[in-house]
Design a protein around this motif. Sequence first.
Motif, PDB file in Angstrom:
ATOM      1  N   ASN A   1       0.970  -1.174  -0.067  1.00 36.60           N
ATOM      2  CA  ASN A   1       0.095   0.118  -0.210  1.00 36.60           C
ATOM      3  C   ASN A   1       0.898   1.095   0.013  1.00 36.60           C
ATOM      4  O   ASN A   1       0.606   2.415   0.640  1.00 36.60           O
ATOM      5  CB  ASN A   1      -0.811  -0.027   1.190  1.00 36.60           C
ATOM      6  N   LYS A   2       1.975   1.128  -0.848  1.00 33.54           N
ATOM      7  CA  LYS A   2       2.984   2.368  -0.872  1.00 33.54           C
ATOM      8  C   LYS A   2       2.198   3.295  -1.942  1.00 33.54           C
ATOM      9  O   LYS A   2       1.649   3.133  -2.954  1.00 33.54           O
ATOM     10  CB  LYS A   2       4.102   2.129  -1.369  1.00 33.54           C
ATOM     11  N   GLU A   3       2.601   4.591  -1.694  1.00 34.06           N
ATOM     12  CA  GLU A   3       2.113   5.599  -2.502  1.00 34.06           C
ATOM     13  C   GLU A   3       2.960   5.758  -3.596  1.00 34.06           C
ATOM     14  O   GLU A   3       4.130   5.497  -3.562  1.00 34.06           O
ATOM     15  CB  GLU A   3       2.188   7.039  -1.686  1.00 34.06           C
ATOM     16  N   ILE A   4       2.510   5.869  -4.983  1.00 29.36           N
ATOM     17  CA  ILE A   4       3.428   5.691  -6.057  1.00 29.36           C
ATOM     18  C   ILE A   4       3.798   7.395  -6.385  1.00 29.36           C
ATOM     19  O   ILE A   4       2.935   8.179  -6.450  1.00 29.36           O
ATOM     20  CB  ILE A   4       2.487   5.303  -7.260  1.00 29.36           C
ATOM     21  N   THR A   5       4.812   7.466  -6.641  1.00 32.68           N
ATOM     22  CA  THR A   5       5.367   8.884  -7.063  1.00 32.68           C
ATOM     23  C   THR A   5       4.847   9.275  -8.355  1.00 32.68           C
ATOM     24  O   THR A   5       4.884   8.273  -9.246  1.00 32.68           O
ATOM     25  CB  THR A   5       6.868   8.865  -7.166  1.00 32.68           C
ATOM     26  N   LYS A   6       4.213  10.393  -8.471  1.00 29.98           N
ATOM     27  CA  LYS A   6       3.596  10.902  -9.570  1.00 29.98           C
ATOM     28  C   LYS A   6       4.487  11.220 -10.623  1.00 29.98           C
ATOM     29  O   LYS A   6       5.583  11.763 -10.451  1.00 29.98           O
ATOM     30  CB  LYS A   6       2.545  12.169  -9.305  1.00 29.98           C
ATOM     31  N   ALA A   7       3.952  11.061 -11.821  1.00 35.18           N
ATOM     32  CA  ALA A   7       4.875  11.491 -13.094  1.00 35.18           C
ATOM     33  C   ALA A   7       4.716  12.852 -13.254  1.00 35.18           C
ATOM     34  O   ALA A   7       3.871  13.537 -13.042  1.00 35.18           O
ATOM     35  CB  ALA A   7       4.190  10.687 -14.470  1.00 35.18           C
ATOM     36  N   THR A   8       5.929  13.443 -13.644  1.00 30.11           N
ATOM     37  CA  THR A   8       6.012  15.077 -13.840  1.00 30.11           C
ATOM     38  C   THR A   8       6.075  15.241 -15.356  1.00 30.11           C
ATOM     39  O   THR A   8       6.457  14.195 -16.149  1.00 30.11           O
ATOM     40  CB  THR A   8       7.241  15.411 -13.189  1.00 30.11           C
ATOM     41  N   PRO A   9       5.770  16.450 -15.818  1.00 33.80           N
ATOM     42  CA  PRO A   9       5.568  16.810 -17.123  1.00 33.80           C
ATOM     43  C   PRO A   9       7.200  16.823 -17.697  1.00 33.80           C
ATOM     44  O   PRO A   9       7.084  16.535 -18.830  1.00 33.80           O
ATOM     45  CB  PRO A   9       4.909  18.133 -16.955  1.00 33.80           C
ATOM     46  N   THR A  10       8.014  17.021 -16.967  1.00 37.20           N
ATOM     47  CA  THR A  10       9.354  16.807 -17.340  1.00 37.20           C
ATOM     48  C   THR A  10       9.663  15.329 -17.831  1.00 37.20           C
ATOM     49  O   THR A  10      10.362  15.242 -18.868  1.00 37.20           O
ATOM     50  CB  THR A  10      10.342  17.310 -16.270  1.00 37.20           C
ATOM     51  N   GLU A  11       9.264  14.389 -16.921  1.00 32.74           N
ATOM     52  CA  GLU A  11       9.547  12.944 -17.491  1.00 32.74           C
ATOM     53  C   GLU A  11       8.878  12.609 -18.541  1.00 32.74           C
ATOM     54  O   GLU A  11       9.311  12.144 -19.604  1.00 32.74           O
ATOM     55  CB  GLU A  11       8.916  12.139 -16.302  1.00 32.74           C
ATOM     56  N   ILE A  12       7.571  12.995 -18.815  1.00 38.11           N
ATOM     57  CA  ILE A  12       6.864  12.715 -20.044  1.00 38.11           C
ATOM     58  C   ILE A  12       7.418  13.507 -21.408  1.00 38.11           C
ATOM     59  O   ILE A  12       7.603  12.798 -22.381  1.00 38.11           O
ATOM     60  CB  ILE A  12       5.055  13.270 -19.908  1.00 38.11           C
ATOM     61  N   GLU A  13       7.850  14.673 -21.093  1.00 41.22           N
ATOM     62  CA  GLU A  13       8.509  15.491 -22.259  1.00 41.22           C
ATOM     63  C   GLU A  13       9.806  14.692 -22.858  1.00 41.22           C
ATOM     64  O   GLU A  13       9.849  14.488 -23.810  1.00 41.22           O
ATOM     65  CB  GLU A  13       8.796  17.095 -21.818  1.00 41.22           C
ATOM     66  N   SER A  14      10.215  14.283 -21.521  1.00 41.09           N
ATOM     67  CA  SER A  14      11.860  13.553 -22.157  1.00 41.09           C
ATOM     68  C   SER A  14      11.327  12.174 -22.845  1.00 41.09           C
ATOM     69  O   SER A  14      12.166  11.872 -23.851  1.00 41.09           O
ATOM     70  CB  SER A  14      12.354  13.371 -20.923  1.00 41.09           C
ATOM     71  N   ALA A  15      10.257  11.680 -22.495  1.00 43.23           N
ATOM     72  CA  ALA A  15       9.982  10.153 -23.187  1.00 43.23           C
ATOM     73  C   ALA A  15       9.199  10.748 -24.612  1.00 43.23           C
ATOM     74  O   ALA A  15       9.733   9.843 -25.409  1.00 43.23           O
ATOM     75  CB  ALA A  15       8.959   9.605 -22.266  1.00 43.23           C
ATOM     76  N   ILE A  16       8.704  11.609 -24.775  1.00 44.21           N
ATOM     77  CA  ILE A  16       8.263  11.923 -26.098  1.00 44.21           C
ATOM     78  C   ILE A  16       9.413  12.354 -27.174  1.00 44.21           C
ATOM     79  O   ILE A  16       9.361  11.965 -28.097  1.00 44.21           O
ATOM     80  CB  ILE A  16       7.043  13.077 -25.815  1.00 44.21           C
ATOM     81  N   ARG A  17      10.293  12.991 -26.392  1.00 48.13           N
ATOM     82  CA  ARG A  17      11.666  13.590 -27.254  1.00 48.13           C
ATOM     83  C   ARG A  17      12.542  12.362 -27.689  1.00 48.13           C
ATOM     84  O   ARG A  17      13.235  12.295 -28.778  1.00 48.13           O
ATOM     85  CB  ARG A  17      12.416  14.714 -26.567  1.00 48.13           C
ATOM     86  N   LYS A  18      12.305  11.123 -27.023  1.00 46.75           N
ATOM     87  CA  LYS A  18      13.107  10.193 -27.327  1.00 46.75           C
ATOM     88  C   LYS A  18      12.506   9.188 -28.156  1.00 46.75           C
ATOM     89  O   LYS A  18      12.910   8.116 -28.742  1.00 46.75           O
ATOM     90  CB  LYS A  18      13.411   9.366 -25.983  1.00 46.75           C
ATOM     91  N   LEU A  19      11.237   9.296 -28.715  1.00 41.79           N
ATOM     92  CA  LEU A  19      10.562   8.549 -29.519  1.00 41.79           C
ATOM     93  C   LEU A  19      10.964   8.586 -30.924  1.00 41.79           C
ATOM     94  O   LEU A  19      11.441   9.723 -31.519  1.00 41.79           O
ATOM     95  CB  LEU A  19       8.929   8.990 -29.561  1.00 41.79           C
ATOM     96  N   ASN A  20      11.136   7.534 -31.630  1.00 37.20           N
ATOM     97  CA  ASN A  20      11.752   7.291 -32.854  1.00 37.20           C
ATOM     98  C   ASN A  20      10.604   7.942 -33.970  1.00 37.20           C
ATOM     99  O   ASN A  20       9.531   7.243 -33.955  1.00 37.20           O
ATOM    100  CB  ASN A  20      12.174   5.858 -33.245  1.00 37.20           C
ATOM    101  N   THR A  21      10.942   8.498 -34.930  1.00 32.99           N
ATOM    102  CA  THR A  21      10.052   8.924 -35.903  1.00 32.99           C
ATOM    103  C   THR A  21      10.302   8.022 -36.988  1.00 32.99           C
ATOM    104  O   THR A  21      11.002   7.245 -37.461  1.00 32.99           O
ATOM    105  CB  THR A  21      10.439  10.426 -36.262  1.00 32.99           C
ATOM    106  N   GLY A  22       9.065   8.169 -38.014  1.00 32.04           N
ATOM    107  CA  GLY A  22       9.251   7.450 -39.263  1.00 32.04           C
ATOM    108  C   GLY A  22       8.752   5.891 -39.199  1.00 32.04           C
ATOM    109  O   GLY A  22       8.700   5.268 -39.960  1.00 32.04           O
ATOM    110  N   LYS A  23       8.062   5.778 -37.986  1.00 29.54           N
ATOM    111  CA  LYS A  23       7.774   4.420 -37.259  1.00 29.54           C
ATOM    112  C   LYS A  23       6.225   4.136 -37.735  1.00 29.54           C
ATOM    113  O   LYS A  23       5.372   5.064 -38.184  1.00 29.54           O
ATOM    114  CB  LYS A  23       7.934   4.086 -36.189  1.00 29.54           C
ATOM    115  N   ALA A  24       5.692   2.857 -37.568  1.00 28.24           N
ATOM    116  CA  ALA A  24       4.258   2.594 -38.289  1.00 28.24           C
ATOM    117  C   ALA A  24       3.320   3.382 -37.162  1.00 28.24           C
ATOM    118  O   ALA A  24       3.800   3.309 -35.943  1.00 28.24           O
ATOM    119  CB  ALA A  24       4.311   1.153 -38.389  1.00 28.24           C
ATOM    120  N   SER A  25       2.243   3.264 -37.299  1.00 26.16           N
ATOM    121  CA  SER A  25       1.365   3.922 -36.459  1.00 26.16           C
ATOM    122  C   SER A  25       0.691   2.698 -35.410  1.00 26.16           C
ATOM    123  O   SER A  25       0.943   1.470 -35.740  1.00 26.16           O
ATOM    124  CB  SER A  25      -0.003   4.453 -37.084  1.00 26.16           C
ATOM    125  N   ASP A  26       0.200   3.274 -34.416  1.00 21.89           N
ATOM    126  CA  ASP A  26      -0.585   2.140 -33.629  1.00 21.89           C
ATOM    127  C   ASP A  26      -1.953   1.914 -34.306  1.00 21.89           C
ATOM    128  O   ASP A  26      -2.129   2.343 -35.344  1.00 21.89           O
ATOM    129  CB  ASP A  26      -0.653   2.567 -32.157  1.00 21.89           C
TER     130      ASP A  26
END
Length: 427
Positions: A350-375
Amino acid sequence: MPSLQVAGDLDYKDTLDQISEIIEKYKDSYQTIICGDMNASLHRDNRRRDQNFKEFMSNNNLSLANRYPKAPTFFHHNGKYTSQIDYIMFPETTTGIQNSNIVIEDRHPTNTSDHTLVTANIPMKIDKTSTQLVKIYTRPNWAKCDTNIYTSTLKQELECESRRKESSVEERIKLLEKSIHKAGKKSIPKYRQLKSLKTVGKGIWNRKISEASRDSKNAHTLWKRKINSHQNADTEKINLTSKKRKLRQLQRQAYASKKEKFINDIMQASQKDSKTFHKLVKQQRSKHDTNTDILYIGNKAFEGEKILSAWQTHFETLGTPNFDENIFDLERLELAKLQNKIIPELDIQNKEITKATPTEIESAIRKLNTGKASDENGIVSEHYIHAIDVITDEITDIINQIFEEELDVPQSLKKWNFDTCLEKEKR
């Protein structure tokens, strides 16, 4: 069917079970007809194999056609024994076949088999169908995207009152996808148009070969016309030779590409990829000239029929993890195990989960590979990257809402092009 009878007749029973599975699998989509040498009889002394055969017919609701003839279909080579062991059967629910005309032919002088011919005239209706064109959505041309229109439209949609925080995660994800596509339609010309794919031939035939073939035929027509009119056709002959050479070159390239793709599919096949495995076995057993004469697995050579066992060894190796630290990424394995355990541990403790931050999400988006197939919903990484300043907060809120709702991850989120993964620094 197996002819050799041993204690228990297990091979015969196993074959009947396999046929039963086929009937069960296709009963809803096809009308199944079972025919052939059953090596058992419905009109004999009711020996054990005959009993198994009758039980098989009863369990699968199989029956014979009306007025099915009773006559020998098997003639022993010693000329003393005959029996009726060849049958044509069908499920009782099959319509229109009960009145099929079954004929057991007389033995013909040129028939060297110990079985005679059994024929069936089955009435049926065949519906004419046209080839269905495959339709796909074209990939958005992000080079022509008006970024200002895309971001402003998406921002306006996200600020709409329908995006209230009280909405469920599933609803918010669907609304986000809808907003992304709406912004894409306004900012990108010919956004995700529905396009029909047309085939231009079978096998290695492709559009380039089709064009080269047409050019070669046209060149041949011009050359032939000059020859028939008794004119000098040297130029046309040179042109014809050039066109033929180009056509052969494209054909060789296509064959090479097809072979290379097949080899790559084999080497990258997973343990569960039975389709590739059986395709390989079928090709190896064929008499085609392109079959492999010798195959090396490590330093060991396999030839002829042993090549099949070589491929078996190869696929077994692929499906068996090798935990040698020089071959297997043990650190990645440890991280994967840790990631699989962390969610139930957090739930139990029953531990509290550390919330995600906009900085983490922005970093994840910038690391996405382009030119790939869609979902599955037509979203590609460029949808996020081109509106990173607008979309980051919305994605952050959605992920944190999942954390607050006891990690109930909706199915739609699992289809996204990116997800959250445990990193080495956060062990």
